[in-house]
Design a protein around this motif. Structure first.
Motif, PDB file in Angstrom:
ATOM      1  N   GLU A   1       0.835  -1.213   0.000  1.00 40.72           N
ATOM      2  CA  GLU A   1       0.000   0.000   0.000  1.00 40.72           C
ATOM      3  C   GLU A   1       0.865   1.257   0.000  1.00 40.72           C
ATOM      4  O   GLU A   1       0.566   2.240  -0.689  1.00 40.72           O
ATOM      5  N   HIS A   2       1.937   1.262   0.761  1.00 41.48           N
ATOM      6  CA  HIS A   2       2.798   2.450   0.841  1.00 41.48           C
ATOM      7  C   HIS A   2       3.535   2.738  -0.454  1.00 41.48           C
ATOM      8  O   HIS A   2       3.690   3.894  -0.852  1.00 41.48           O
ATOM      9  N   PHE A   3       4.040   1.674  -1.089  1.00 42.76           N
ATOM     10  CA  PHE A   3       4.963   1.863  -2.204  1.00 42.76           C
ATOM     11  C   PHE A   3       4.399   1.389  -3.545  1.00 42.76           C
ATOM     12  O   PHE A   3       5.145   1.183  -4.494  1.00 42.76           O
ATOM     13  N   ALA A   4       3.071   1.241  -3.619  1.00 45.36           N
ATOM     14  CA  ALA A   4       2.402   0.900  -4.887  1.00 45.36           C
ATOM     15  C   ALA A   4       2.905  -0.416  -5.449  1.00 45.36           C
ATOM     16  O   ALA A   4       3.309  -0.512  -6.614  1.00 45.36           O
ATOM     17  N   GLY A   5       2.852  -1.459  -4.625  1.00 44.98           N
ATOM     18  CA  GLY A   5       3.367  -2.750  -5.041  1.00 44.98           C
ATOM     19  C   GLY A   5       2.381  -3.644  -5.760  1.00 44.98           C
ATOM     20  O   GLY A   5       2.786  -4.599  -6.413  1.00 44.98           O
ATOM     21  N   TYR A   6       1.092  -3.354  -5.637  1.00 47.78           N
ATOM     22  CA  TYR A   6       0.097  -4.227  -6.277  1.00 47.78           C
ATOM     23  C   TYR A   6       0.056  -3.989  -7.791  1.00 47.78           C
ATOM     24  O   TYR A   6       0.163  -2.852  -8.256  1.00 47.78           O
ATOM     25  N   ARG A   7      -0.156  -5.067  -8.546  1.00 47.29           N
ATOM     26  CA  ARG A   7      -0.259  -4.951 -10.004  1.00 47.29           C
ATOM     27  C   ARG A   7      -1.397  -4.009 -10.398  1.00 47.29           C
ATOM     28  O   ARG A   7      -1.324  -3.311 -11.407  1.00 47.29           O
ATOM     29  N   ARG A   8      -2.468  -4.021  -9.613  1.00 45.27           N
ATOM     30  CA  ARG A   8      -3.626  -3.205  -9.968  1.00 45.27           C
ATOM     31  C   ARG A   8      -3.298  -1.714  -9.995  1.00 45.27           C
ATOM     32  O   ARG A   8      -3.976  -0.952 -10.675  1.00 45.27           O
ATOM     33  N   TYR A   9      -2.274  -1.288  -9.263  1.00 49.74           N
ATOM     34  CA  TYR A   9      -1.874   0.123  -9.328  1.00 49.74           C
ATOM     35  C   TYR A   9      -1.352   0.459 -10.725  1.00 49.74           C
ATOM     36  O   TYR A   9      -1.643   1.529 -11.273  1.00 49.74           O
ATOM     37  N   ARG A  10      -0.561  -0.450 -11.298  1.00 47.04           N
ATOM     38  CA  ARG A  10      -0.041  -0.217 -12.651  1.00 47.04           C
ATOM     39  C   ARG A  10      -1.176  -0.165 -13.657  1.00 47.04           C
ATOM     40  O   ARG A  10      -1.210   0.715 -14.531  1.00 47.04           O
ATOM     41  N   TRP A  11      -2.101  -1.138 -13.563  1.00 48.80           N
ATOM     42  CA  TRP A  11      -3.222  -1.164 -14.490  1.00 48.80           C
ATOM     43  C   TRP A  11      -4.067   0.099 -14.363  1.00 48.80           C
ATOM     44  O   TRP A  11      -4.485   0.678 -15.376  1.00 48.80           O
TER      45      TRP A  11
END
Length: 634
Positions: free
Chosen positions: A369-379
């Motif tokens: 959550e802090h560092f935008a690690g989820y793939r969904r953030y990229r999408w």
């Protein structure tokens, strides 16, 4: 780490039933098997289960102030309690113990409701002020520790660390909350402040409530929020050094314990970072534990082993079979309400493994959550660039039509799922993000729910949960906004709930350095492109950790805890699925369109479609409500 329970009379000074309070407290014995405490007097009853971590000889609860006016029950750890104790002692307060519980009493005397501003850690506590005839409830900033409450028809407030504590009270209302059903089938959990029961609530993270006898029930008051205030950025090297120093310090304050301490080591970036910091701070080898799977695509133990070897940890590893579905009913009992994250199974197992070696374990939760690690953030950010090119008035009809007409392709990699992309482009940013994280889409829920349930909902949609948080967001940066939404919903409702229940089922305390609030305040203010740069999530975190971790750990694709649901529903759980969803108590609730549920089951078991997520959510819903016999009558 502990469990708390209590009864507070808001109208009169009736003394609570001591046996009833004891039964409520006993329902959470697993949270604190070392000791139990109970106090009742006119108008108040407080109870506590203790897992001894600090000041093993004293620190029993309920704990009273020296003058006998204040009484507290508390679950958690305040990591800066020694500094606070010194400050309070200098102000004239006299301490009789060496534990953090007593700090809460005198912090209340000194600072009142603002005492929570001074606490660094995870906590849920109830403090009774006899002179003021008041009860103060508070929950930590991220909701690491849970707190449930309800005001009964006779004017008694009941509260506890788990929903089962309240369910032990015979007067607790057990009516279904229809909005919670909508929320659950969209998100896989019931988000704060709701529970599955009407008029039963979770305290929101970073909030408190002050109840006074004879006064109206108060609203929850927010005392902290993630600031997203821009921080000064110097050179890349300075920024990387500062991140490591801040993370190391957040880990260091969480190493205080008088019992064996260790860490989860999944082989991912976040848990590996925590272990690396621990190893640099301790003279003794770190105790680490990892869970592996007998299915290679879910197994990360080779990466955990690399980190363990680099830092010479005492590493313990266990393999879980891909048929480990026997926990299903046990999980339903742990969570007390519907909860559909199937990674609860391996999380339970890793906590079980850890408890054999340690009483306290550090985890890497919060890093994504802090560092935008989820793939969904990229999408989402890729889609956001497309959304910004056309106004919503044009996108909604154009891409909405394409989304309706384009065939569904769940089997394909997301890059080829044009239907999902079209649907996202037809929405605004907040709607699109909810669409991307929903386990059952708007269309699926509309088909799944009965006409009766739809009437009960009266037009309510889970979208209002995300819209409320978006309206309160301190940032309008596109990436920061969805990080904020996750921290308010997914992090607390799914991740932290999962870890709390799984760990406390084994009387294991879990500490979360990435959710240290000074660290969070700094990280939230970093520019978004230091978190997600191009298609690389956790950009700054990974660059900062290059001297500390192998590249294979830092730059491999994210895996996460997964279980083979699709295979289970066509194999060992095939008959149970049909029985529970199509023949059992679920049809009797009147909540669902049974023809649609039968279609989901048939399509999945025939291999035509993969409906693993909605089927698991239905199965866990049925298991959770089995004893409540909910039925719609309207």
């Amino acid at each position: 780490m502990c469990g708390i329970a209590g009864i507070f009379d808001l109208r009169e000074q009736r003394e609570p039933d001591r046996d009833l309070l004891a039964a409520m407290n006993q329902s959470q014995f697993h949270r604190g098997p070392d000791e139990g405490g109970l106090h009742t007097e006119a108008g108040i009853g407080l109870a506590h289960r203790r897992l001894s971590i600090i000041d093993l000889a004293s620190g029993q609860q309920p704990m009273f102030s020296a003058d006998g006016n204040l009484c507290v029950v508390y679950n958690g750890e305040i990591y800066n309690f020694r500094e606070l104790a010194a400050e309070l002692a200098a102000l004239g307060h006299v301490f009789r113990t060496h534990c953090d519980t007593e700090v809460i009493l005198y912090a209340w005397q000194q600072w009142g409701e603002r005492c929570v501003d001074r606490f660094r850690g995870m906590f849920a506590f109830a403090l009774y002020d006899r002179a003021a005839r008041s009860l103060f409830l508070a929950r930590d900033r991220f909701g690491i520790k849970p707190l449930f409450y309800s005001v009964l028809a006779d004017g008694q407030l009941i509260f506890g660390s788990e929903l089962k504590v309240l369910k032990a009270h015979p007067a607790l209302p057990r009516q279904l909350e229809p909005q919670a059903v909508e929320d659950y089938f969209a998100l896989g959990y019931v988000p704060e402040p709701k529970t599955i029961y009407r008029d039963v609530y979770k305290m929101r993270p970073g909030h408190s409530m002050l109840f006074r006898r004879g006064e109206a029930v108060p609203q929850q008051q927010q005392y902290w929020d993630i600031p997203f205030q821009p921080v000064a950025v110097a050179s890349a090297a300075d920024l990387q050094d500062e991140l490591v120093a801040r993370l190391r310090e957040a880990v260091q304050v969480r190493l205080v314990a008088e019992v064996p301490l260790g860490a989860f080591l999944s082989g991912g970036v976040d848990s590996s970072a925590v272990v690396a910091m621990m190893a640099q701070l301790q003279s003794e080898p770190v105790n680490t534990c990892a869970i592996g799977f007998d299915v290679k695509q879910f197994n990360e133990t080779e990466y955990a082993a690399q980190v363990a070897q680099r830092y010479h940890t005492n590493h313990f590893e266990e393999t879980v079979g891909s048929d480990d579905f026997d926990l299903l009913d046990q999980l339903a009992g742990l969570y007390d309400e519907p909860y559909a994250d199937s990674s609860a199974i391996p999380t339970y197992r890793v906590c079980q493994l850890a408890k054999r070696r340690v009483t306290v374990a550090l985890s890497g939760d919060g890093g994504d959550e802090h560092f935008a690690g989820y793939r969904r953030y990229r999408w989402h950010m890729n889609e956001e660039r497309l959304r910004s090119a056309l106004p919503l008035g044009l996108r909604r009809p154009l891409f909405g039509a394409l989304g309706r007409l384009y065939p569904k392709a769940d089997w394909a990699p997301r890059v080829f799922r044009a239907k999902t992309t079209f649907q996202a482009l037809a929405r605004n940013s907040v709607e699109a993000y909810l669409h991307s994280v929903s386990i059952c889409s708007d269309e699926q829920r509309a088909a799944m729910f009965s006409d009766q349930l739809k009437r009960e909902l009266q037009g309510y949609s889970v979208q209002s949960v995300f819209d409320e948080h978006a309206a309160n967001s301190p940032t309008d940066d596109p990436l920061s906004l969805i990080q904020y939404l996750d921290m308010k919903t997914y992090l607390v409702g799914d991740i932290l709930t999962k870890v709390d229940r799984a760990s406390m089922a084994h009387a294991l305390e879990v500490r979360v350095p990435f959710l240290d609030h000074p660290f969070t305040e700094w990280v939230s203010g970093l520019p978004a492109d230091w978190k997600l740069r191009g298609q690389e999530g956790k950009y700054l975190l990974k660059k900062s950790l290059e001297p500390h971790l192998p590249n294979d750990v830092l730059y491999r694709p994210k895996m996460g805890f997964g279980v083979p649901l699709g295979k289970w529903f066509r194999g060992p759980l095939k008959e149970r699925l049909r029985r529970d969803l199509l023949e059992g108590e679920l049809p009797a609730t009147g909540l669902f369109n049974q023809a649609y549920l039968e279609r989901l089951v048939n399509e999945h078991q025939s291999g035509r479609r993969d409906h693993s997520a909605p089927l698991w959510s239905l199965l866990m819903f049925q298991a959770a409500i089995r004893d409540d016999h909910f039925a719609l009558t309207g």
